[in-house]
Design a protein around this motif. Structure first.
Motif, PDB file in Angstrom:
ATOM      1  N   GLY A 138       0.786  -1.227   0.000  1.00 42.08           N
ATOM      2  CA  GLY A 138       0.000   0.000   0.000  1.00 42.08           C
ATOM      3  C   GLY A 138       0.811   1.265   0.000  1.00 42.08           C
ATOM      4  N   TYR A 157      -0.326  -5.939  -3.020  1.00 42.12           N
ATOM      5  CA  TYR A 157      -1.349  -4.919  -2.742  1.00 42.12           C
ATOM      6  C   TYR A 157      -2.218  -4.773  -3.987  1.00 42.12           C
ATOM      7  N   GLU A 165      -1.818   4.216  -0.337  1.00 48.74           N
ATOM      8  CA  GLU A 165      -3.073   3.803  -0.963  1.00 48.74           C
ATOM      9  C   GLU A 165      -3.548   4.830  -1.991  1.00 48.74           C
ATOM     10  N   LEU A 183      -9.990  -3.432  -1.232  1.00 49.19           N
ATOM     11  CA  LEU A 183      -8.540  -3.316  -1.133  1.00 49.19           C
ATOM     12  C   LEU A 183      -8.013  -4.558  -0.420  1.00 49.19           C
ATOM     13  N   GLN A 219       4.694  -0.730  -8.895  1.00 51.47           N
ATOM     14  CA  GLN A 219       3.487   0.036  -8.563  1.00 51.47           C
ATOM     15  C   GLN A 219       2.874   0.626  -9.831  1.00 51.47           C
ATOM     16  N   LYS A 277      -5.942  -2.663  -5.225  1.00 53.98           N
ATOM     17  CA  LYS A 277      -7.111  -1.814  -4.970  1.00 53.98           C
ATOM     18  C   LYS A 277      -7.930  -1.710  -6.259  1.00 53.98           C
ATOM     19  N   GLU A 333      -5.394  -0.454  -9.087  1.00 53.24           N
ATOM     20  CA  GLU A 333      -4.125  -0.035  -8.503  1.00 53.24           C
ATOM     21  C   GLU A 333      -3.406  -1.225  -7.862  1.00 53.24           C
ATOM     22  N   THR A 345      -0.987   2.756 -11.211  1.00 53.34           N
ATOM     23  CA  THR A 345      -2.345   3.265 -11.012  1.00 53.34           C
ATOM     24  C   THR A 345      -2.963   3.514 -12.375  1.00 53.34           C
ATOM     25  N   SER A 360      -4.451  -6.582   0.781  1.00 51.89           N
ATOM     26  CA  SER A 360      -3.005  -6.467   0.970  1.00 51.89           C
ATOM     27  C   SER A 360      -2.520  -7.634   1.817  1.00 51.89           C
ATOM     28  N   SER A 411      -4.791   4.052   7.940  1.00 49.80           N
ATOM     29  CA  SER A 411      -5.545   4.500   6.769  1.00 49.80           C
ATOM     30  C   SER A 411      -6.675   5.445   7.136  1.00 49.80           C
TER      31      SER A 411
END
Length: 788
Positions: A169, A637, A181, A622, A685, A639, A665, A687, A624, A215
């Motif tokens: 995250g 992770y 996140e 989400l 990573q 999302k 994501e 998005t 993780s 979070s």
């Protein structure tokens, strides 16, 4: 009459806030008078000084034959046995993987604290193989998930930033920008004290014990953040000298990304002096383009722009201060930093127009960017003797930023075409008082006040001035009853904003709820709710116009309203031996989101201005995890969310319609340990395109590969590569359409086929280890980012 009524309402609201403040601060003090005798302490490992959670603490009579009472250490290794009568006792502490510990204690009419207790680690030797108990990977708590930093993670990392790369995250990009996140509007803490991301680059990985990922921050945190990362250090320091040096060397001159750092601590007696440095040196070749289509214009139907620039960024931040343990119950600290920095994009710009009136425009672009930030903080903490965890903390800090940001456009003959110039002069002051009281076993109260004052000026635009005074009261009640644990809080915040045209006052009641139910020792279910208020910054508010070329103008908006955000989530977590998995359903709503409003004026110039454009809703899941397999660890992770944007009246007037997109994501971090003290890490990573109400923003996937070798446990040497084999990397892009136009922009970093950096680090220390003091917080104003 209407004015008098408004004044009475305003007076009544201020009176209510004062009454709430008095109630929140006096109630815990009143209840504390009811306390009885107790025994408290903190449990750590004797060798590594890591905090030990869930240790069994038993209180026997002086012969050790009859059990009187007991407790278990909490997540911070602390324990508290209450309602103990005067007399002589024997205390015995045991924990999985450690030798038992015992000692006689005597209570003479008052509570006692045993301080820090070190347990000896058990070892089982089999044919020269030593097997040690391995700590759990992660733990789920009502308002956070805590990830424990293993020895393998420390071996694969040099700094605090490297540790964060390995957590699910958490994203760290090529420029060391940290997000949680998907949001970069987060708070970075070290031992509960605020730090800027740059501080983590000089923080040795070996000093980190665990990382708390919050979070949904509680009521005591600022209303304008979306998440908290709290890095907890091992409770130790050196009496003598200790520190480290870290350096990076680029393998190619076309992609320079260096983050040198050093730290130095000198401890003697009850005083610890420290200084450190972290640098940020970057040089990239960047191509920034936009393609614009214009409808129903008699002369121009398309505009194509290309800027070929070199990004030159440097920052030098010098930290300094001291920690002073006055006695066992009082600490005072001073912390400060001095930070000159610059971000410049120099190169050429070219524009071609197509249609019945074709043409072109060319210019040379030169940035002159000078910024200086300073920070000072004085921090004090008092621990009351009668109860462990009963404490009062005060913090006063000052921040100042003075800058000059200039972009000059000239033609091929060096003649002046246009200049964008801002001279920010920003100051802020913050005072915070925080009081915590454990009332009884499993029940705790926390309350406090916070005052934040901020002034912003532009020395080049005397018409712009902005003053903000925030006054907040907060209270939180936490309890733990068998399988149910909860934290419920409220933050009352009054924000007064003074503008050249008048004053705006806003009142916010911001509740927080965090509830956890344990099905058993390894499975639990959590519910969280939080309301936040996110306030705009200097560059969003400053209405000074900035022209990137003859066809594009951008500006801020002094009448922006703060964003309000409501977040609901339901999370299931399970721990399987040393593995940890959590799955969260969430619903997030932001009714007055601040985004860019883009329109084409009658002179075919595209205008960009920050506005409250409408509502954004997210519904999704989400997932993780943290998995340990012998010499390797994997932290995935994912999302996925449905994102709906609903335009307000202003957006509708600019022909912006409702929009539905899907957010994807994924992320993955992994580390591996090999023979001969060799480690490797991999992080990924990405998005998918993000709904910005009017437009959509996007960027390319980002991944890193790193290999290191340790020599004599003090010297590390390694190689790291970011986004290899791609040759270019889109760090930002946007697709936008409006009445009479379509616009597509991209910013691309030009990289070698295999960008490579060499990194070296060396650690040194002398003297003996003692209990570590805590340090005050640091804050920074958000910087205006340009280029990559």
């Amino acid at each position: 009459m209407k004015t008098n009524m408004n004044n009475r309402n305003l007076f009544q609201k201020h009176s209510n806030l004062k009454l709430v403040s008095i109630f929140l601060l006096i109630l815990p003090l009143y209840i504390s008078a009811q306390n009885q005798n107790s025994v408290s302490g903190e449990i750590t490992g004797e060798n590594n000084h890591e905090l030990i959670a869930f240790a069994n603490v038993a209180l026997f009579d002086s012969t050790g034959a009859r059990l009187i009472g007991g407790a278990a250490s909490n997540a911070e290794g602390r324990f508290l046995i209450e309602n103990v009568n005067a007399g002589k006792y024997k205390i015995i502490i045991s924990a999985l993987g450690f030798e038992s510990w015992s000692m006689p204690v005597e209570i003479n009419g008052k509570s006692i604290s045993l301080g820090t207790i070190g347990l000896t680690e058990k070892q089982l030797e089999l044919n020269d193989v030593v097997v040690k108990a391995e700590r759990i990977k992660a733990r789920s708590e009502p308002d956070k998930n805590t990830y424990f930093v293993s020895l393998k993670m420390q071996e694969a990392s040099n700094s605090g930033t490297d540790i964060l790369r390995l957590l699910p995250g958490v994203s760290v990009d090529l420029q060391q920008n940290i997000s949680l996140e998907g949001s970069s509007n987060i708070l970075i803490l070290v031992d509960g004290k605020e730090r800027d991301p740059g501080f983590l680059r000089q923080l040795q990985a070996g000093k980190i014990d665990k990382v708390e990922i919050i979070s949904n921050p509680g009521a005591k945190y600022d209303a304008n953040i979306t998440g908290v990362i709290n890095i907890m250090l091992k409770k130790e320091k050196n009496t003598g000298i200790d520190g480290h040096v870290y350096a990076e060397i680029p393998a190619t001159q076309s992609a320079v990304l260096l983050n040198p750092a050093y730290s130095l601590n000198f401890g003697f007696g009850k005083l610890n002096l420290f200084t450190s440095y972290n640098g940020d040196l970057r040089r990239f070749d960047i191509t920034e383009t936009y393609n614009r289509e214009i409808d129903n214009h008699p002369g121009i139907s398309r505009i194509n722009s290309t800027q070929l620039v070199t990004q030159k960024t440097w920052s030098h931040r010098f930290h300094y201060g001291f920690d002073w343990m006055l006695n066992a119950n009082n600490q005072v600290s001073f912390y400060g930093y001095y930070n000159p920095f610059s971000q410049e994009l120099d190169g050429s710009a070219k524009i071609e127009t197509n249609g019945t009136e074709p043409g072109d425009w060319q210019a040379f672009k030169n940035d002159e960017d000078q910024n200086t930030g300073t920070f000072y903080s004085l921090w004090y903490k008092h621990n009351f003797r009668e109860k462990h965890g009963h404490e009062l903390t005060m913090d006063l800090n000052l921040y100042n930023l003075k800058a000059s940001n200039s972009t000059l456009f000239t033609n091929e003959n060096g003649e002046f075409l246009h200049e964008n110039l801002m001279k920010p002069d920003n100051r802020s002051a913050n005072f915070r008082l925080d009081y915590t009281l454990p009332i009884a076993k499993g029940f705790q109260l926390n309350s406090g006040i916070q005052t934040r004052l901020r002034t912003m000026r532009d020395r080049n635009n005397l018409d712009f001035s902005y003053d903000e005074n925030n006054y907040a009261l907060f209270g939180n009640a936490g309890f733990n009853i068998k399988k149910l644990e909860a934290n419920i809080g409220i933050r009352a915040e009054n924000a007064e904003r003074k503008l050249p045209d008048g004053q705006i006052s806003d009142y916010y009641m911001l509740p927080t709820i965090a509830v956890k139910y344990d099905f058993n020792k390894t499975q639990n279910l959590k519910f969280n709710y939080r309301r936040a208020a996110i306030f705009p910054g200097f560059y969003q508010l400053n209405e000074s116009a900035s022209a990137d070329d003859p066809f594009t103008v951008s500006s801020g908006n002094a009448i922006l309203r703060p964003e309000l955000n409501d977040n609901f989530s339901l999370e299931y977590a399970i721990r399987l031996k040393n593995h940890f998995v959590s799955a969260r359903l969430f619903y997030d709503i932001t009714p007055n989101a601040i985004r860019n409003l883009i329109w084409m004026n009658e002179n075919r110039i595209l205008e960009i201005q920050k506005n409250n454009l409408g509502e954004i809703r997210q519904t999704g899941i989400l997932v993780s995890g943290a998995f340990a397999f012998g010499k390797a660890g994997f932290n995935p992770y994912l999302k996925i969310a449905d994102v709906y944007s609903i335009p307000n009246q202003l957006s509708i007037e600019n022909y912006i319609a409702k929009k539905h997109t899907t957010l994807f994501e994924p992320g993955l971090s992994a580390y591996f340990t090999f023979k001969n003290d060799i480690t490797a890490t991999f992080t990924f990573q990405y998005t998918s395109p993000v709904n910005e109400i009017q437009g959509t923003s996007f960027s390319d996937p980002l991944y890193f590969i790193s290999v290191e070798k340790t020599f004599a446990k003090k010297l590390k040497a390694g190689l790291v590569s970011g986004v290899p084999f791609t040759k270019d990397f889109t760090y930002q892009g946007n697709k936008t359409s409006g009445h009479g136009f379509k616009n597509h922009t991209e910013g691309v970093v030009n990289l070698p086929a295999f960008p490579l950096w060499i990194k070296l680090s060396y650690q040194f220390s002398s003297g003996k280890k003692e209990i570590k003091s805590e340090r005050p917080k640091s804050v920074t104003e958000p910087e205006k980012r340009k280029g990559f």
